[in-house]
Structure formats: C-alpha cells, structure tokens
Design an enzyme around this catalytic site. Structure first.
Site, short mmCIF file in Angstrom:
data_model
loop_
_atom_site.label_atom_id
_atom_site.label_comp_id
_atom_site.label_asym_id
_atom_site.label_seq_id
_atom_site.Cartn_x
_atom_site.Cartn_y
_atom_site.Cartn_z
N GLU A 83 -20.16 52.24 26.94
CA GLU A 83 -21.46 52.85 26.63
C GLU A 83 -21.60 54.20 27.34
O GLU A 83 -22.08 55.16 26.76
CB GLU A 83 -22.60 51.91 27.03
N ARG A 100 -33.78 45.20 34.28
CA ARG A 100 -33.64 44.04 33.40
C ARG A 100 -33.40 42.77 34.23
O ARG A 100 -33.85 41.69 33.85
CB ARG A 100 -32.52 44.25 32.38
N GLU A 158 -25.87 39.65 23.20
CA GLU A 158 -25.93 39.35 24.63
C GLU A 158 -26.58 38.02 25.00
O GLU A 158 -26.15 37.38 25.97
CB GLU A 158 -26.69 40.48 25.35
#
Length: 1486
Positions: A942, A1020, A1416
C-alpha cells in the site's frame, strides 16, 4: 568453441597448483564437451557454455515464453519455482519413467543434461488447459496466482507418478495427496489451501479413465489410525472415511456404474443432483466430469458485431464478428447451487518421455568463464581423479545448501562439480529378500536421493519388521526434512558432509553406529565411523581429496532386544529446520539391563552430539525403572547445560526438549520391548488425519450474474503460467537492472561510501544515491513525510537504502551492490516497545477514546464502582506479509516531455504517481502508474512499494533507459515492514456478576524508524479494543513508538486484530478471576442495538453478532464438544485439548481518512458491443476485477465475458484511493454502478425501441448512429461517515465506520505437552457478508484470512539480533502455515437467516448489491486457534498445580511458548538461569 579456462584461485596447501594448473589437463583430456543437451516441454535444446552462475530457474526465466515458473524466495522454501524433471526410473528393471518435482531456483543448470524438463507451460495453456490446471481454477484454488504454477507442477508430478501405463491403473489416494509430503515444499499465502486439496482430490472422486488401484497400507497406518479424530460429527465434516449419505451425494461416494450421460465418457462419474434438504443443511456445489463442459450463457459466450461499415446493408445487422468465452466458466447454477463440470483426464494425452533420451549417453561436461566453472563427471573414477587433482573443488548434489550459500551468503565456489548423475554414487542396490533376512547391515549409496531412500527404508522395514527400526527412524526424519522438491534431489552425502548441527539424518546415523565409506586416489576406500566424524562446527574428518561413496547402516540380529527411534521438533511440522532433533538407541540384556545405549542430539551443540554423561549413567542400569529415567534426565542436563545467551536462543525450550524427547523415547522403547504398562499418551506424537470440511454453496440471493460463484477471471491463466506479473513483462530495449545498496547496521553514522569497486565490475553502468535528487525531494511518507528515499548521514534501521547500482543484468547489479564499500560509526539502538517507553522515544500521536465517566476524567469513580479489578500487560508480535511476489517495478521513459510508464506491484497507483512525479520533477499528468495484478499484497504494497518505483524513475531519467527491479526475499522482508507489534497495559473493572464497568489501557505500537501509517493503525487498534462488548466507562490512550527497526506498515486488519486480541485476553482474565465460564461472560457483555462504542458509533439494526454466535454454537455442536474436551483432559496427562467460540466485528471504511472514502470508474462501450472497464482498485488475488466485472455485467444486462479490465492505471482513473481497508468492492463497485446507471439511462430509448432482450451490440450500434456518448465516468463517495477525533457531542458526532462486517469462529485444538506441538482438529466459521457478490471469492477470502490469522497467532514469529539485524527474513527462518497446518476439519458458512429461519436482508446497508467487505474481517478469527491453545495449556497448568492468576501467554503461541507454559516438572528441571546483564540471543520487539 574454446573451452573455458579454470579460474585462478589461491593455491590450497598442501597442493601447490592453482585451479587452472590442476584442471586444464583434465579438461583437455576428459571434460571435452561444454554442451548441455536436454528436452524442455518436448523440444530438444542444446546449451553451449551457458552462464555458470545460472540455476535452472535463471535459464527458464530468460526464455521469452516461459515466465510461469516464478522466483519466490531463492532458497527452495516456497515452491513457486517448481518444475518437473522426467527421468528414467533407475530402480526399475523395466523401462519406467518417473516425474520429479524440483526447485528450479536451486537446481544446477548442469543437472538437466540428458533429462526432460517440464514447466507449467508444457502441460497446458488457456486454450487447452491440463485437467489439473482447469480443476484448480474452477474450484477457486488460485487467488493471486503467483504460487499456483509451482503447486500445479507438484501435483502434476504426483498424478503422473500415480499412473501405471502397463496396467492402465492409478494408485492414488487422499493419503497420497495430503499425508505423504508431496505438497510440503509449496506455500500459498492467499487461499487457505483447502480448495487446492479439493481440486487435487477430484482425481480420486472423479474417474481417472482407468480403474483405481487398490490402496495398500503404509507401515505407520495403524499408528495414524490411532490418532484419527474421535470427534462426533455428521456430514462431510466427519472424520469417518465412509460416505456421509448427504442429499446430493458425498465427496467420498465412489463412481456410479448405474448411470451415464451422453456428454461424458462411460468411465466418468456423472454429477449428482441435490434433493430437498433441511434448512440447516450445508449444500455443496455439484461436481462432475464432461468431455465438453457447457458454460452458463449468462456468464460466457458473448458475441460481437462486425465493423460499422459492414452494417450498411440489412444483412450486416445479424452478422457476428467474433465471440468470447470465460476461461473457467461455471456450467450453470440451479436453484442457487453451482454446477461445475471438468474436462475428463486422459493419461494417454500427456507429454511422453523423449525416445532419444533412452539412448542418451552422458558425457563429461565442462563450461564456465574466468570466474567460475562447472564440471560434470560421469563415473566415480573420473570424480576421484578430479578431486585428487584439485581437492578444493566443491561437490554439488541437490544444491539445496550450496545454492543458498551462493545466493545469500555470497559464497562463490570457483570450481563446482555436479555429482548427482554418477550411477555408482546414486543407485542403492538392495539385497534379495533371502539375503536381507540374514543381513547385519544395509549399504546405502551416498548420493541416493532422499525420496528414494524414504521408499527403500519403508520397503526394508516392511520386510524385516522391528529389526529395521533404525530405517523407520531414518524414514521418519527424512519425511519431515525440507520439501518434497528438495528430497527428490538431496542426498545423505550432502547432509553428512555439510555437517549441520541441526541435521535431521546425522543423529540417526550416529546413534545407529553407522560407518561412512569414502574413497580417494591414494588410499582407495576409507572407513570413517560416524562416532568420530564431526570434530567442530561444520568440520569433519573427511579428507579434502576424498568422496563419500556409501553409508553402512548396522541392522541388529534377530535376538537383539534393541530399539531405535528418532524425534524432531521445529516451528512447523512440515518443511522446517529443527529446533532440536534427536535419535536414540538402546540395547538391553535378557534381564532388562542396559548393555548399550546411544543418545544423540542435533541443535544442542556446534555439532551433532552424543550425550556421553547420560550414556555412562545408563550403562548397566535396569531400563524399565523410574529411577533410571530420573538419573538419565539429570545426566542429560549436565550434557547439555545451555547458557541463557546460547547462539540460536531458546535455551530453556531446547533444554526442555532434550529431556522431553528422551522421556518419550523411554516410554516408547519400554512399550516396543513389552517391559510393562506405559502411558501411550507420552508416546504418541501429534498426527494429522486427512483434512475435510464444507462450504455452504447454496445462495438464495443469486441473480443473473451477481451472486454466482464465478471463478477468478484470471484463474486459468494463473494455473497455466500465462498470467503476467511485473517481472514477467518482456524485456525492454536497452533495459537496465537495479541492485539496492542496503545498510548492514540498525543505527549508525555513515562515515563514507565508496562506489568505485562496484563501478569497476562488468556490466555496471552507474548508480544513484542522496546526491541524485535535491534534499527537499529526498523525503516521502504515506501520511507524514518523514522518511528519506536515500540515507542522508545517519542509518536508522537494518536494510535502509543507501543507493542503487544499475547494470546490464540483474546478477551483475546484485554483485555490484555488494561491492560498494561503506564505513559506519555505530550508534545505540532502540528495538523494543519497552526500550522505547524507557527512552521516551515516540512519534507525536495523542489520540484517545473516552466514554462515560472518562469524558470528565473520572475513571477513578468508575473503578470505585467495580467489585473486581484485573490488570495486565499483554504483548502481540508482528507478522511478515510474505506475499509470494516480492516488490517489483519497471519504469519505461518515453523520451519526450519527461513522460514515463511506471509499472509497479502496488496497491496504490496514486501515491506511486505522486512520488515519482516529485523525484523526477514533472507534473503527475506525465506519469502513468500501472499495475495489472499483484502476486499478493495484504497491505504490504500500500505504501512500501512506492520507493522502488521512485528509485527506478530517478535512474531512468538520468540514463534515459528503461529500469527494472525485483527485490529478493531477504531485501523485501528488510524493507517492506510488517504488521505492527503491539503491547497493551490494561486495567478492567467488573461487577461480581461479570458485567464490564470500567476499562482503561495504554496501547503502544512499534512503528519502526518512520511513521508510515502507524498512527492510523493505532487508531483502528483502539477503536477495536472493545471487540463486541459494551463497557460504559472507557479511556483508551494510543502511543506510537519510534525504534530502529524497519518502518512497520499496513497489514490485513490494520490494527484491528491486535485490538480485538487484547479484548479477548482481558475477557479470559476476567473469567478466570471470577471462576466464570468464558462463554457466559461474553454473552453477558455483548453489545445490544442502541448502545454505543467508545467512539460514539451507535450499534444499529445491522447487529448480527448474537445470532451468528448462536447459529455457530448449534452448527458446530459447541456445547457437546466443549464437554467432550473437558472429559478428554481429565483422562489424558500428556495431551490436552482446548475449544473456544469467539465473535468479531470489523469496521468498514478508511476511518478518519475521509478523503480516501471515494472511488472512480470509467466504462467504455465499443461499437461491437464489447465493454472496457477501468476502476481505481488493484487486483491482488482478492477477486476485485472479477467482482467489478460481475457488477458491470449485471447492471448492463450483458454476459460477463463481454466486460474486460485491462489493468489499473492513473491515466484512466485519476486520484484513486489505495486498494485497502476491505473497501475495494464497496468504493469501486458503487463507482462502477454509477457509470452503468449513466449508460443505462442513455440506452433506455433504444431498449424500448429494440426490445429488452436486444443484445448490447445492437443497442450500441443504434446509439452510436444517433451520436450518443457510450462512455461514462462513474464516481462514488461514502456517505454518512466523518468521525472527528475528540468529538463527543451526540448531536454532531458522525460514524467512523460505514458498517461492521461481523462473524464468529469456533476452533478445537490438541497440544502435545511434551513438545508444545499442536494440531487444529476442527474449525467452524460463520461470517455476515451481506448479499455476497461472489460467494466463492468471499469463501476464499474467509479461509485465506483465517489461515493467515492462524499463522499470526501461532507460528509466525519475527526476531531481531541484539544489534538490530532482522533475523527472520526468508522461509528458512520465518514460517507461515503450510498445507499440513490447516484445520483437519474446516467448515465455513455465510449468515443467511435469523434464529427463526427467516431470510435476513441487508438493503439498509446502502452498499453495492447490499454486500459487505470481507478481505480483512475474518483474519482475527485465526485467534480462535490461539485461545483454544490457551484453554488447553490452562488445563495442563491446572493438572500440574500451577496457578492461573496472572499467568500470561503472549502471541504468537509458538511451540516454545506453549511448552514452557505447561509448568511441569520437566520444564522446571530444565530451567535456565539468566545472569545479570545477559541478553537473549534474539529479540522480539513487542
């Protein structure tokens, strides 16, 4: 042609001659040919004097149309490079051919002389795939596809070897496929392995156009049968080996003779039809064989109109220009159940062994250049003469050790001699059965391939029984030595001569009293007892001019009361180097006293070592006496008293294993000799049964295209090797290759860098470094720009990029990069979270979550309300992405305007484009960042892929030439970062009834040397610290630690698995502290609709965790099995089981990176009716391209195959968000739908005019003539999200996540308390994915994520040295789960109904097709293995009288951690004292 001149090397005493002087006469007289003659895919090829540095893989990948064989690791550990060698069967008296799977990355090029090499391209193509390729594709066994060709070739060898062309019979069983190690050398990071095994097993369950040969029983079957699971379960999840009687047929049903079909041959199995089934019955897909499988017309068979000029007459309107079909179409789908038809397998159509090779006479070969030569003698005499002339020549057999030394330790063996084709060394001649009976030894040819030796051991053991116990011990060790590809070419001679202290075979040979036979020219045969062979680390008594020719293995007499056994413990059962390996032999007199004993260990000293003190202690003792066992254990402690700082680490565990393995042997030998009653639990090791499991393939919500189980659109290409990855792209004109110059220090000042030695090497063109771009451009970062492209003055982590050399070939560039001289001045390193906390080394973060009393800083009051308070520090290690395709890029400058085509294996085209634009100084509109597919990403590409494209762009601009770079596995693991290691220091308060009242925690992640996305990962993490549980008062503080390791980054789950792991850990601590059932505690605290998370997001009507848990509890028979586990643990001392049922919720969106929650798509309809689709997402195996094409086909009303996606590129979709956060389908799917809506609106009048069933070619023609725009730009931005940190106002706060993907997992495990080894007996998963766009792809994501999560929480351990070097940087040291690690029973289903059986709807989601992101969310359910292991260990601790208060089991639960947590007498006896100031050899940085 002129023969190569041997390289000049320093003369080796006592010889005065150089290599050239010693070898030139031999080359001129004997080694007169430089030509390798072989066949490849049926075509004869002659190579004259090839590059001596090339392996077989280097040669194959240099050919223009043979790119299917991949480089995954370069050390024979992943199987991506597997090819098959077709060779005559030397042990057969008849003309028989065998097929050997081998690692092309290791196999010496010289070794293919006289052989037939078969690559994945040789067995089939997209137009005509081999049935094996087609079945793996159609059964969804290929996701990213990078590993697939290697797996195909391993299975191809198995299937070919299973067929006897004389009897026309197959001998193939599930056991052969799964339990005999044929796939243990292949890794897959995407699929979870289950569909690959299912595809392989169709060669058993579907007819093989020939009768199935009777399956014979292997010698150890009885033992394995004893291990087969005693789990009570019905249906196909059963461990029973009979048909389950499932409506619609069982996967074990044999071929039916009573029915046939016109479309298939009479010998093929007809497909079975599903009948009506109970509501809770899982319905599998219907599978059958057909000569010509018929595709579903809704998916495949689109037709296209001729050129527009052809339509000037009426006839032209009905003409067809061409038609397309999907590569792997579904046959059809009936009542929501997919039907899959395969091509039948016809063995007679396979590639044959070239007839010319039967007559081939091998010649002595020699080729090379001034730096390196290869010689290939054909007789033992030639080899001995060569060794006499030049003793320093390196003998090479399977090259499994040598090539690793060449590639990674940069050893350059100037004179290499290939010895594997010398018959006298290779062929073991077995005596007749009559001779065997009286034989006192077995003589093994030293170079017999280990696979052959396995077979020999098995055959002799079957004939001699327990007399040949040493052969069974050797076979057992060989079975778990490396992968099948290595065993097919490696030999005992190589194993012995390398003298590895962790060799699996050497302890057996030493314990048995084996003698080696060597030969040299001066003395002839020389006997070398194994007992005297190893003198120091990797040093032996083998004379330098001698060659090992045979191993003499003693066989005891009929009367001898002798037992030999071998044991090994590694991080992973299959294909792993040992932590401790051992072999034991004991001989007793008639009265049971020890006459002779030999206890040998590997992994406990610099050499394979006999336990001398233990031997002296045991001689003369009565063996079957508990006091004898005790004194032996005490003596072993003295023999192997490892210090805390021992090289290799794990001192306590290794000492414990030393005792445990002997303890097992003592019990097993007593049982073998019938000395008395012993506990079989202490004897039996963990064994697997054949794996099984189901998916519920019935989809009540299936539509014309959406909802169907369409195989990945590139799956057949991936199976045939035709799918093109970055490094497969054709070589560009004048292309150069990059080689990165990396820091060898973790923290240091760079004193000087000398490029001159590199620039003097052949082929080197130039280099780039910090001086190649301005200082203001030498910086990048995904969120904050804090990371230099090139080191300025100070190195901040091991492997940091100092510069890049570029050269004409990749090998030249890599050699040049190693030649750069760098001088450092060491600085102190910070590696761990604890060290960062102590040094106050943090990046700015400061984001907290507060709820309830925490809003007013009144957490003290919250805790005052609690009856009980628990606290702890919990650690979770990182995880390497280990995608099979390492980072790769190719930059092609255009020659004008600074424009560049930038091909990169990236999840993030926009960021690649932006930073290439920055470093080249041109605007973004001149940089086209492109990617067709990635060989896996998982978040690791990413952001971390960006610099590699930038390095190439800088060099391409400088030289005006194309540049290419593909990292090797070491470089990739050094540079790409990992999942963040995280530590939580938590405190939780509850009522006596178990209701959560207060929770606070300080959570730390190890960011590494730069920030990358570490802050967002922490965000997160703390937003998932609640998992699925309501707590009224919460205060969570996130901290981002700055250390001297590589920059950690995004990884599937992005902090959420860590947060939920901490949640379940404190829940277990509460349950144990309250003496309450953990499941009761979970249910008491589950969120209810209307409650709020710590970030003030309301739990809405889409809350399905309670019903998912309840449905899984029923379908997995959880309560019944939980009781059975408790009963098992009461009656078993050395094995324990554990079971758990854990929920999960995962927030979908890019969270507070609001700008990323958008996507674009571009659809173009061409006049002929074909559709070109672009969107911002990248394809990395998750099936995004397939799902997007399904959405477009559904919306436009066209067959699926009329939609085509070329690649992902910034020239088609501007400002694309990275494909991450499980939002690829949500964002891009809605953008695709938006574009389709625009097109449909424009085409509506023509549909009215031409009819609703008019083909798109007719609609497009009519619209084109009316000048209607047939292209549309779609766009979508995610509504309602927009959480801002610190906003606690109920009126203004917005959701952080668009919705939650939810699920639950139930796992049962068994642990061997003596070793810490474990197996997963069964896993059941249920996920809420909404209305699935493609259930097969979603199932693949669930299973693959689970296995990746299983690795994260059990075996995948990342380690550093104390000075900061990354130690775990390849498959040799870093272990991901393999085929043999998946749950033995693995059931997966999707949530469809509520608890009353009524269908659920997800229309409220406002997501594309009412689906949910799934990439995920299932990964955390891999923790069910961890928590089940924790329960098993807890049972062991309770049995051993160890308290549960405050005990910790950190993640990953490696065999070491599990074994040492048991708390038994053996581990206490083996305790290692840590002296003041001592540091462990390895560092875990959480």
């Amino acid at each position: 042609m002129a023969l190569p001149t041997p390289p000049t090397t320093a003369a080796v005493p006592p010889r005065a001659q150089s290599a050239a002087e010693a070898l030139t006469p031999l080359i001129e007289s004997t080694y007169t040919s430089p030509e390798i003659i072989f066949y490849i895919n049926g075509r004869k090829t002659t190579l004259s004097n090839p590059n001596p540095h090339w392996t077989l893989l280097d040669y194959i990948r240099a050919q223009p149309n043979l790119k299917g064989t991949k480089l995954g690791c370069g050390e024979g550990g992943c199987g991506a490079c597997t090819v098959v060698l077709q060779v005559p069967e030397s042990r057969s008296e008849k003309r028989r051919v065998k097929h050997l799977s081998v690692n092309a990355c290791l196999f010496p090029l010289v070794g293919i002389d006289g052989k037939h090499v078969i690559t994945v391209e040789g067995i089939g193509s997209v137009d005509k795939p081999h049935p094996l390729q087609e079945r793996i594709a159609k059964l969804h066994g290929s996701q990213c596809g990078f590993c697939t060709p290697g797996i195909v070739m391993s299975l191809y060898a198995l299937v070919r070897n299973a067929y006897d062309p004389e009897t026309k019979k197959f001998k193939l069983s599930e056991r052969d496929i799964e339990l005999e190690g044929h796939l243990d050398g292949n890794l897959c990071r995407c699929t979870g392995y289950k569909p690959i095994l299912q595809a392989a097993k169709t060669f058993i369950t579907e007819d093989l156009k020939g009768k199935l040969a009777d399956e014979s029983t292997a010698p150890d079957d009885a033992k394995v049968d004893r291990e087969v699971l005693d789990l009570a379960q019905t249906g196909c999840g059963s461990a029973s080996k009979g048909s389950c009687g499932r409506p619609g047929g069982c996967c074990r049903d044999g071929p039916s003779d009573s029915s046939s079909s016109d479309s298939i041959s009479p010998a093929s199995t007809p497909p079975t039809e599903p009948t009506s089934t109970p509501d809770d019955e899982n319905i599998p897909a219907v599978v059958g064989v057909a000569k010509e499988p018929q595709p579903d017309p809704a998916l495949s068979g689109a037709t296209y109109a001729p050129p527009v000029k052809s339509k000037e007459n009426k006839l032209g309107e009905t003409e067809i220009k061409t038609a397309t079909t999907l590569e792997a179409p579904l046959s059809e789908s009936r009542h929501g159940v997919p039907h899959v038809q395969f091509l039948e397998y016809v063995p007679g159509t396979e590639l044959i062994f070239p007839s010319a090779l039967w007559k081939y006479e091998p010649r002595p070969l020699c080729y090379g250049n001034g730096k390196k030569i290869w010689l290939r003698p054909t007789t033992l005499d030639q080899l001995i003469t060569l060794k006499d002339a030049y003793p320093s020549a390196k003998l090479v057999g399977g090259a499994s050790e040598v090539q690793v030394e060449v590639r990674f330790k940069h050893s350059d063996f100037a004179v290499s001699v290939y010895v594997s084709d010398i018959p006298e060394l290779r062929e073991t001649k077995l005596p007749s059965d009559a001779q065997l009976v009286s034989a006192s030894e077995l003589v093994i040819a030293a170079n017999t391939p280990l696979t052959e030796l396995e077979t020999i051991c098995k055959e002799v053991y079957a004939k001699l029984g327990k007399r040949a116990m040493v052969l069974e011990a050797l076979r057992k060790q060989l079975r778990y030595f490396a992968g099948r590809q290595i065993r097919n070419v490696a030999s005992l001679a190589g194993n012995i001569a390398t003298a590895s202290p962790i060799s699996d075979a050497n302890p057996v040979l030493l314990a048995s009293g084996a003698t080696l036979v060597a030969r040299n020219k001066t003395k002839g045969a020389i006997a070398l007892p194994m007992s005297e062979f190893f003198v120091a680390y990797r040093t032996t008594t083998l004379p330098p001019d001698a060659v090992l020719t045979h191993i003499r293995l003693p066989i005891p007499s009929h009367e001898a009361r002798e037992v030999s056994k071998a044991y090994k413990q590694a991080k992973r059962k299959d294909d792993d180097i040992a932590i401790v390996t051992s072999a034991f032999r004991v001989r007793l007199g008639n009265e049971g006293y020890v006459e002779d004993v030999c206890l040998v260990y590997g992994g406990m000293a610099p050499t394979t070592k006999e336990a001398i003190k233990a031997k002296q202690t045991l001689l003369g003792k009565k063996w079957f006496n508990s006091e004898t066992l005790d004194v032996a254990l005490d003596a072993l402690i003295k023999d192997f008293d490892l210090p805390y700082t021992v090289p290799g680490g794990m001192a306590h565990y290794r000492k414990t294993l030393t005792l445990s393995l002997f303890f097992r042997f003592w019990h097993e030998s007593a049982a073998e000799l019938g000395l008395g009653e012993v506990d079989n639990q202490a004897i039996d090791e963990i064994h697997r049964a054949i794996s099984d499991g189901i998916r519920d393939d019935y989809n009540p919500n299936e539509q014309r295209v959406v909802g169907k189980q369409v195989p990945h659109l590139s799956s057949v290409k991936q199976c045939t090797g035709e799918a093109e990855y970055i490094d497969d792209m054709p070589k560009q004109d004048r292309e150069l290759f990059g080689g990165l110059v990396l820091s060898t220090k973790a923290h240091a000042k760079v004193v000087s860098v000398d490029w001159a030695p590199a620039l003097e090497l052949p082929g080197v063109v130039g280099y780039i470094d910090k001086n190649s771009i301005s200082k203001d451009k030498n910086v990048w970062g995904s969120i904050k720009k804090d990371e230099p492209f090139f080191v300025e003055d100070e190195v901040l982590h091991h492997g940091q990029v100092i510069g890049m050399v570029y050269a004409e070939t990749a090998l030249e560039a890599q050699a040049a990069a190693r030649a750069v001289k760098i001088v450092y001045e060491d600085l102190p390193v910070i590696l761990t979270i604890d060290e960062a906390i102590d040094a106050n080394s943090f990046f700015d973060h400061g984001k907290h979550l507060r709820k309830g009393l925490a809003l007013d800083d009144r957490m003290d009051e919250a805790f005052a309300q609690c009856d009980r308070i628990f606290e702890g520090t919990t650690r979770m290690g990182g995880q390497e992405h280990f995608y099979l395709e390492t980072n790769a890029a190719l930059v092609v400058p255009s020659g004008e305007d600074g424009q560049m085509e930038v091909w990169s294996s990236t999840q993030n085209t926009m960021e690649t484009q932006e930073f290439v634009s920055q470093v080249t100084g041109v605007p973004s509109n001149r940089i086209n960042a492109r990617v067709k597919r990635l060989g896996g990403g998982f978040g690791g590409k990413e952001s971390r892929s960006v610099p590699f494209a930038c390095y190439l762009a800088i060099a391409a601009k400088k030289e005006k030439r194309p540049m290419r770079l593909m990292l090797n596995r070491d470089e990739d693991m050094l540079l790409s970062g990992q999942r963040h290691p995280v530590q939580a220091r938590w405190r939780v308060g509850v009522s006596n009834e178990g209701k959560l009242i207060a929770l606070e925690a300080d959570v730390y992640d190890n960011a590494g040397y730069s920030q990358d996305m570490s802050g967002a990962v922490m965000d997160r993490c703390i937003t998932h610290f609640d998992n699925t549980y309501e707590c009224p008062n919460v205060y969570l503080r996130g901290h981002v630690c700055r250390t001297n390791i590589h920059s950690n980054t995004a990884f599937r789950g992005f902090g959420a698995p860590q947060g939920m792991y901490f949640a379940e850990t404190y829940m277990y601590n509460i349950a144990e502290g309250l003496n309450m059932d953990i499941d009761e505690l979970r249910l008491k605290n589950l969120y209810k609709v209307g409650e709020h998370t710590p970030f003030f997001q309301k739990i809405d009507d889409d809350w399905h965790v309670p019903i998912t848990l309840e449905q899984l509890r029923r379908s997995s028979e959880y309560e019944k099995r939980k009781a059975a586990v408790a009963a098992f643990n009461k009656t078993n001392r050395w094995k324990k089981r554990g079971i758990c049922l854990v929920p999960t919720k995962f927030g979908l969106s890019f969270a507070t990176a609001l700008h990323l929650n958008q996507a674009g798509a571009y659809i173009k309809i061409y006049h002929d009716g074909s559709v070109l689709l672009h969107h911002g997402g990248t394809e990395m195996g998750q099936g995004l391209y397939t799902k997007m094409c399904q959405i477009a086909a559904q919306e436009l009303g066209v067959p699926l195959d009329s939609i085509y996606t070329q690649d992902s590129q910034t020239y088609q979709i501007a400002n694309a968000s990275p494909t991450a956060a499980s939002s690829g389908s949500d964002l891009n799917g809605m953008a695709v739908k938006n574009a389709c809506d625009q097109i449909n609106e424009r085409l509506a009048p023509y549909r009215e005019q031409l009819g609703k069933d008019a083909p798109l070619r007719a609609l497009a023609h009519a619209a084109y003539l009316d000048r209607v725009n047939l292209a549309a730009n779609g766009f979508w931005k995610m509504p309602k999200v927009g959480y801002k940190w610190g906003d606690t106002n109920w009126d203004t706060v917005k959701p952080m996540y668009y919705y939650f993907t939810q699920g639950a997992g139930c796992t049962e495990v068994e642990v061997d308390l003596l070793t810490g080894d474990h197996t997963v007996l069964r896993t059941d998963l249920m996920m809420d994915v909404g209305n699935s766009i493609n259930p097969a792809i979603d199932y693949g994501q669930i299973e693959g994520a689970f296995i990746q999560g299983q690795g994260l929480f059990t075996m995948e351990e990342t380690l550093w040295t104390t000075s900061g070097q990354l130690f775990t940087k390849g498959p040799g040291t870093y272990k991901i789960p393999g085929f043999a690690d998946i749950p033995q029973i693995f059931n997966v289903s999707l949530l469809r109904n509520d608890l009353d059986g009524k269908p659920l709807t997800w229309h409220h989601l406002r997501s594309v097709q009412s689906s949910k992101g799934i990439g995920e969310p299932p990964l955390f359910l891999g923790s069910t293995v961890f928590f089940a292991l924790r329960e098993a260990v807890k049972a062991a601790r309770e049995m051993n009288g160890q308290g549960l208060q405050g005990w910790e089991l950190d993640s990953p639960a490696t065999s070491e951690r599990l074994r040492l947590a048991v708390g038994d007498e053996i581990s206490r006896k083996a305790q290692v004292v840590r002296r003041e100031g001592e540091k462990a050899f390895f560092v875990a940085v959480a």
